[in-house]
Write an enzyme that holds these catalytic residues in place. Structure first.
Site: not given
Ligand code: CP
Length: 307
Positions: A51-52, A80, A101, A129
């Site tokens: 999603r993100t 590396k 991320r 998040h």
């Molecule tokens: N909600 C969320 O962060 O989903 P993903 O891990 O798929 O990005």
């Protein structure tokens, strides 16, 4: 230059404005199709995502911009031994804004200290998040038409669930918010969240093991997955993973106007039989992620909304 590392980097007024712009984008998407023409977003994902990453990329594409990036550390020079700081310095020369991320808590903050372009934390370990929280706030605002006077049940892995930590941090700034923290003893909310956020802001909360006992009190039920990737041993994960399973039977005690949220991905914690219940909002919530990320990209690039 502004980064988004923690939801507290945004004031309540800024969050309200982002929600307003996101709702305008939902209603009038054609007005936004060229806002980011010639701009590039880099998505640097050192940890898996559906999603993100994809909603960030679609957000930039729908704004008329372009996207570069990688979806796993193994396909970048991190494999590396390149440091996050060096990666960010390099990518800042290619892109106008970076969504990142990383499995290590604090990595996006370190990145922001070296970056020449805005950094967005797209999830750092079990920590934060913030763009999921913006997604959650937009969803609550759409469903309830308010962000105050709410009793919010947070259920599942409250220890490792970074979305829960960010959501609590955001919601304590609204009026008359109560939390029901529902988890097994091993997955209770960390002490620092209780002391530094809930108690410091005089927020009413209870901790309980029982979803059934409290489901009838809730305006929002925020279900979470047990975070397998943060466990140190498989045995504990297997013992706890199915501790809560929301099904039709449990929903019989819930209010008609309950909104069920989940950041997703789901494993077993919401039975698929709940998906058709009008109270299930989690697929709408995932879709909302694109609109709020469009609003955020515009804000961080200092590109005006539609007014
Ligand atoms: N909600 C969320 O962060 O989903 P993903 O891990 O798929 O990005």
């Amino acid at each position: 230059m502004k980064h988004l590392i923690d939801i507290k980097d945004l004031t309540v007024e800024e969050i309200d404005e982002l929600i307003k712009v996101a709702k305008d984008i939902m209603q009038f998407p054609d007005n936004y199709t060229e806002k980011c023409k010639h701009k590039k977003l880099a998505t640097l994902f050192f940890e898996p995502s559906t999603r993100t990453r994809l909603s960030f990329e679609t957000a930039m594409l729908d704004l008329g911009g372009n996207v570069i990036g990688f979806s796993e550390a193994s396909s970048s020079s991190a494999s590396k031994g390149e440091s996050v700081s060096d990666t960010i310095r390099i990518v800042g020369g290619y892109a106008d804004i970076i969504a990142m991320r990383h499995p290590k808590e604090g990595a996006p903050l370190v990145a922001s200290l070296k970056s020449t372009v805005p950094i967005i934390n797209a999830g750092d370990g079990g920590h934060n998040h913030p763009t999921q929280t913006l997604t959650d706030l937009l969803t609550i605002s759409c469903e309830k038409n308010r962000l105050d006077n709410l009793t919010i049940g947070l259920c599942g892995d409250l220890k490792f669930g970074r979305t829960v930590h960010s959501l609590i941090t955001a919601m304590v700034r609204y009026k008359n918010i109560k939390f029901v923290l529902i988890s097994p003893d091993e997955l209770k909310i960390p002490e620092y969240i209780k002391e530094n956020i809930l108690e410091k802001n005089n927020i009413e909360y209870i901790e309980t093991n029982s979803l059934e006992e409290h489901i009838g009190e809730l305006d929002i039920l925020y279900m979470t997955r047990v975070q397998k990737e943060r466990f140190f041993n498989e045995e504990d994960y297997v013992r706890l993973k199915d501790y809560y399973i929301l099904d039709k039977n449990k929903l019989e005690k819930a209010r008609e106007d309950l909104s069920i949220l989940h950041p997703l991905p789901r494993v077993n914690e919401i039975s698929t039989e709940v998906d058709d219940d009008p109270r299930a909002c989690y697929f709408k919530q995932a879709r909302n992620g694109k609109f709020i990320r469009m609003a955020l990209i515009l804000k961080l690039l200092n590109i005006g909304g539609n007014k």
